[in-house]
Motif scaffolding. Sequence first.
Motif, PDB file in Angstrom:
ATOM      1  N   PHE B 149       5.000 -50.383 100.553  1.00 32.60           N
ATOM      2  CA  PHE B 149       3.629 -50.785 100.881  1.00 32.60           C
ATOM      3  C   PHE B 149       2.754 -49.545 101.022  1.00 32.60           C
ATOM      4  CE2 PHE B 149       5.551 -49.977 104.992  1.00 32.60           C
ATOM      5  CZ  PHE B 149       4.544 -49.393 105.737  1.00 32.60           C
ATOM      6  N   ILE B 150       1.461 -49.759 100.800  1.00 27.03           N
ATOM      7  CA  ILE B 150       0.458 -48.723 101.053  1.00 27.03           C
ATOM      8  C   ILE B 150      -0.631 -49.361 101.898  1.00 27.03           C
ATOM      9  CG2 ILE B 150      -1.255 -47.182 100.026  1.00 27.03           C
ATOM     10  CD1 ILE B 150       0.434 -46.989  97.546  1.00 27.03           C
ATOM     11  N   ASP B 151      -0.944 -48.733 103.008  1.00 27.55           N
ATOM     12  CA  ASP B 151      -2.009 -49.242 103.873  1.00 27.55           C
ATOM     13  C   ASP B 151      -3.000 -48.116 104.128  1.00 27.55           C
ATOM     14  OD1 ASP B 151      -2.752 -51.579 105.910  1.00 27.55           O
ATOM     15  OD2 ASP B 151      -3.103 -49.656 106.893  1.00 27.55           O
ATOM     16  N   MET B 218       2.988 -54.130  98.212  1.00 24.39           N
ATOM     17  CA  MET B 218       1.560 -54.435  98.212  1.00 24.39           C
ATOM     18  C   MET B 218       0.761 -53.272  98.792  1.00 24.39           C
ATOM     19  SD  MET B 218       0.704 -57.188 101.278  1.00 24.39           S
ATOM     20  CE  MET B 218      -1.060 -57.246 100.948  1.00 24.39           C
ATOM     21  N   HIS B 220      -3.088 -52.288 100.643  1.00 24.52           N
ATOM     22  CA  HIS B 220      -4.186 -52.857 101.414  1.00 24.52           C
ATOM     23  C   HIS B 220      -5.140 -51.722 101.771  1.00 24.52           C
ATOM     24  CE1 HIS B 220      -6.285 -54.425 105.026  1.00 24.52           C
ATOM     25  NE2 HIS B 220      -6.078 -55.610 104.504  1.00 24.52           N
ATOM     26  N   HIS B 222      -8.729 -50.865 103.944  1.00 24.14           N
ATOM     27  CA  HIS B 222      -9.729 -51.303 104.895  1.00 24.14           C
ATOM     28  C   HIS B 222     -10.848 -50.273 104.922  1.00 24.14           C
ATOM     29  CE1 HIS B 222     -10.812 -51.847 109.463  1.00 24.14           C
ATOM     30  NE2 HIS B 222     -11.771 -52.278 108.683  1.00 24.14           N
ATOM     31  N   ILE B 235      -0.795 -44.994 105.103  1.00 22.53           N
ATOM     32  CA  ILE B 235       0.651 -45.078 105.310  1.00 22.53           C
ATOM     33  C   ILE B 235       1.267 -45.509 103.991  1.00 22.53           C
ATOM     34  CG2 ILE B 235       2.506 -46.061 106.716  1.00 22.53           C
ATOM     35  CD1 ILE B 235       0.495 -46.916 108.759  1.00 22.53           C
TER      36      ILE B 235
END
Lengths: 354, 354, 354, 354
Positions: B149-151, B218, B220, B222, B235
């Motif tokens: 994941f990538i946030d 996935m 995301h 922001h 992250i």
Amino acid sequence: MDQRLRIAVVGAGYWGPNLARNFSTSPDWELVAICDLDQDRAQKLADRVGRIDVETDLDVLLARDDIDAIAVATPARTHHPVVMAALRAGKHVVVEKPLADTRERALEMVEEAASRGLTLMADHTYCYTPAVLKIRELIAEDYLGDILFIDSVRINLGLIQPDVDVLWDLAPHDLSIIDFVLPGGLTPPTVSAHGADPLGAGKACIGYLQFPLEGGAMAHVHVNWLSPTKIRSMIIGGTKRTLVWDDLNPQQRLSIYDRGVDLAQQSVDEADRRASTISYRLGDTWSPALPEHEALAAMAEEFAASIRGSRPARTDGRAGLRVLSVLEAASTSLAVHGNSTNVESSEAREEVTR
Amino acid sequence: MDQRLRIAVVGAGYWGPNLARNFSTSPDWELVAICDLDQDRAQKLADRVGRIDVETDLDVLLARDDIDAIAVATPARTHHPVVMAALRAGKHVVVEKPLADTRERALEMVEEAASRGLTLMADHTYCYTPAVLKIRELIAEDYLGDILFIDSVRINLGLIQPDVDVLWDLAPHDLSIIDFVLPGGLTPPTVSAHGADPLGAGKACIGYLQFPLEGGAMAHVHVNWLSPTKIRSMIIGGTKRTLVWDDLNPQQRLSIYDRGVDLAQQSVDEADRRASTISYRLGDTWSPALPEHEALAAMAEEFAASIRGSRPARTDGRAGLRVLSVLEAASTSLAVHGNSTNVESSEAREEVTR
Amino acid sequence: MDQRLRIAVVGAGYWGPNLARNFSTSPDWELVAICDLDQDRAQKLADRVGRIDVETDLDVLLARDDIDAIAVATPARTHHPVVMAALRAGKHVVVEKPLADTRERALEMVEEAASRGLTLMADHTYCYTPAVLKIRELIAEDYLGDILFIDSVRINLGLIQPDVDVLWDLAPHDLSIIDFVLPGGLTPPTVSAHGADPLGAGKACIGYLQFPLEGGAMAHVHVNWLSPTKIRSMIIGGTKRTLVWDDLNPQQRLSIYDRGVDLAQQSVDEADRRASTISYRLGDTWSPALPEHEALAAMAEEFAASIRGSRPARTDGRAGLRVLSVLEAASTSLAVHGNSTNVESSEAREEVTR
Amino acid sequence: MDQRLRIAVVGAGYWGPNLARNFSTSPDWELVAICDLDQDRAQKLADRVGRIDVETDLDVLLARDDIDAIAVATPARTHHPVVMAALRAGKHVVVEKPLADTRERALEMVEEAASRGLTLMADHTYCYTPAVLKIRELIAEDYLGDILFIDSVRINLGLIQPDVDVLWDLAPHDLSIIDFVLPGGLTPPTVSAHGADPLGAGKACIGYLQFPLEGGAMAHVHVNWLSPTKIRSMIIGGTKRTLVWDDLNPQQRLSIYDRGVDLAQQSVDEADRRASTISYRLGDTWSPALPEHEALAAMAEEFAASIRGSRPARTDGRAGLRVLSVLEAASTSLAVHGNSTNVESSEAREEVTR
């Protein structure tokens, strides 16, 4: 004459000891029994909180007439039968979150309590922390102004649960808090949820949830079991001020910023409308001192006050139901690639039963 | 004999001076002219970087044969005409982000450069920071394992832009970085975007973007103009390790955690399958030292290397095009309540034109 | 046959319950009694840890032959009589910090234990935390190189103690840790201490302590009861690496920096000596994962190992004595405006008594 | 008619360009010349700030009658001759810190300026930052109450200077700030300084400085070139509130805590005196918004205001002299193992010269 209400704790596993400890030291309550199928586990807990009674049979417990209320800390799938039996036996009930394992069963519990005039309370523990009580108070006093957005992050290297995904495991905290602090409660018409299971764990380990709030505002919740760092923060933006809650910073959990954007709505010449009407506030930051108390002690006090005042608890069964409504809609959305999904309104049937 | 390539900077406004300063001190480049419609502004900049030529007419500039390349720092809506003219005049071009104001126009620019064998480069400045270069290197070396994941969070009390929403203003940074560090680049089949305009600014001031990555992972993003606090973090979770980039912590921008969840896939008795196959790593954290250099200097070096080596730049026009493809799909999704939206593949037509 | 050693806890006030809880759950120990002048307080504690014996008379307790050791958690001024009685009764003893209220009395206790071949251990709890155990290990392995400096800060809005100043209240933690992690222990020839009592509390509320370490290095300790913010950090600089311990950052308590100054000692032309021989390391940072365990559990284990192995505990009575020697010299220095004061060597007499 | 004062910058090395840039853009000043022995270096700087005059001979510069003032940014050992010559030529002078390389020479400069009625100002740049200006204002308004303690930390992996130790390199910042914010300025009767040179660099690389303040308060300064982490913080404790300045936290540089200890002084029964009179405040925290401006711009403005108003600058020569007096006493203390050392009063001779 002893004015204290009498309570038994059902379930002596993970959460039950916390409930037992707080009810045993509460000035409002007398803890009279511990009930668990595992007699040994029940006995150890009973000894620790003052050599009280032990019961291994729920029916026997509920038949006792020296018990006013029970606190349920059993697995989620058993909440419905335990609580229904307790209500039918005329006991007030407080239940560990989630209220039930489905919205439908929670609704039955709410209706049963309402029809009998008993208190059904959700143990949304976070709501009774000093920080969340303060947030609720600040919003109620209009200190933040109209809410513009809520962004909540609750990520950690967490235990992958055997029976629920990350949304059901962690988001109930965020949702119950949002329900508690917003004057109108948690009543979004729709929800979108996105998630991923990149490890093949069989359920989402990463989840994002978003839903509209009144007046064009929106809420967003990020929960994650795979993050190596722990973050527990919530930003609540308002037209007057913005609040940041950093639960992992004990020295400054709440910060209220007098910083933001103001958009004057006067009618002006269209061409330079924006330049003339947007302004930025860059004011001070304020961090209120918070009293130190254990959340569960305040929860126990509220449970007693609800029963004595014949008024709904601040986190009553309907609050638990609203949280479940959003969670079920989130699961549906997750199954359709995050598309916007209607949240079942629980109000219609409730109206009928009132 | 002077081996340096010769360049002119077009646009002396906000970003142009940064480009001019870096090209003027680069060992690869000779900065020969500044071009701006505002002669005074151009002159001041030209003086500051060494008393070089000033041009106010783009055609005159492009007609000069002592110029190999131009760097474009004009408003986004002018990128297409300026760049097309430059390419037709046989100049290599580097363009400030975004490559163009629409995906369609960006595609034309990419095709024009390809057909002429010229370098078209997107100035995705962040990609040339020491932190992002290191992230790319770590992923390329498989140090993180497969990406889970990538946030990415990029929030701040930001200027509400007159012409674009918060997704178009801020998310290009996150998207260009994701494109840069993932070996396969930014090629999601679909995107969902949610946003809110709670102030009535006429455009989203809060935005959330999510899209699938390969293998069930996935991403995301922001972005938010209304946050009183500034956060710039990303992250990147992997099967082997997880990286956290905190761009506002100069003392420890990158942290790599050997912490995570391992899920063994062996076939075992179904009943206790999970208990036996999930394990948790709780290892050390490592923070690599990063060299100190200005990102734009590395960008200038890469532009020269691309031209000399007749190879695409690491952030070539196609990278800019991929970012625009996601942004356009995000805008579409935003208009349909965040529902999942297909991202136009830019590859088909490119194949034809090669 | 039960191989566990048998222990009683003397003192059921603030610290006693922590000792009782850890000895009652230790695999090495059987907790057999709680002793306190206040029978009610003793009984409550005895109930909580398993319905064990209660004694209110120390002599009666010490006369029992089913007790191998006692753990003393009484006020500091009573440590000397309680411990001396216990040693004379042939019991091994662990004592809450400080070992005694004066260096002289501590010395008597150390000598008494030595002459009887009994273990006398100081409960320097901090030394058994995962962080401090790791620091000791890293220094022992020469991972930091020669120690250059130690800077310790322990400040907080603290309770102004009725009987001791801030140096005697807080610095024992820092001093016992320094004693524990340095291979040579805490043996400074001199100490300087500065303090202030700006509120007129009758004792120093702010204190600074400094003393030389071997090889030209120095240590500095800052303790403060009046700081509104809490800091608990220690920097240990070495020739190879520097360690920073931030005890309030549970996500990264220890950071080891490969950053520092290297001074080559080759003989060169005097004029440009410095320029040619100073170099700077700007390497990576590493944060080791720490096991999670309660410090007192490790302390209980070490106490048992010391008795069984007939070897000094890692924080033996002499360690407690070294801490007291520095504290007494600090008090003397405080009284003479911070002038350098000799630390009484406790070794001479110890040699004689061995 | 141009009302601006005319200034030349002497010294085009490290700090000169910052001075030149700020004087060239100040509304109060016209920058007319750059003076440096190295003509090339002077010319480059002159070009950058607007094609102004270059001088390589100080006497020629000082003989010009179109210059009102000079800003000196030459090496510390040259401050005395340059400034004395400038004053004798009737120019107002601002000097980079330290004012001179010895207290004695600084005193001569102060007296020379006083006797000629010229402004002599110390460029204590930090004092003109928004944070320090705010601290001065808060203390002047008695917002903190009486000062109880000041604790300043300025540590970093710093360049080991060829000619001065860490106290002379870094502590002037802390001392000039303390001088600036305390209403009575920096006038300690004594100073103690401790240091270490564990690398054998030939000078202290780690330094601690302490001195009494009025009313039983104390100040402590920690400077260190060997710390791998950077800390720049100052705590100022007061009877009413305590201020924490964290210069590396741009989002919250100043925090004012309404937390502390109150000691009521009423006469009560001696036995329980302390219990009844100590109380703890645990109030809110407040972080004032700070305006954004460059410190040197405010310094340039103050220099002009001092000249025009014929009043001492807020950081006048005497402030620089007070800093040097403490530094010289610190060096003496360092040589005698940190023993308390008298600070030379600069007031006596000054009185005579007034």
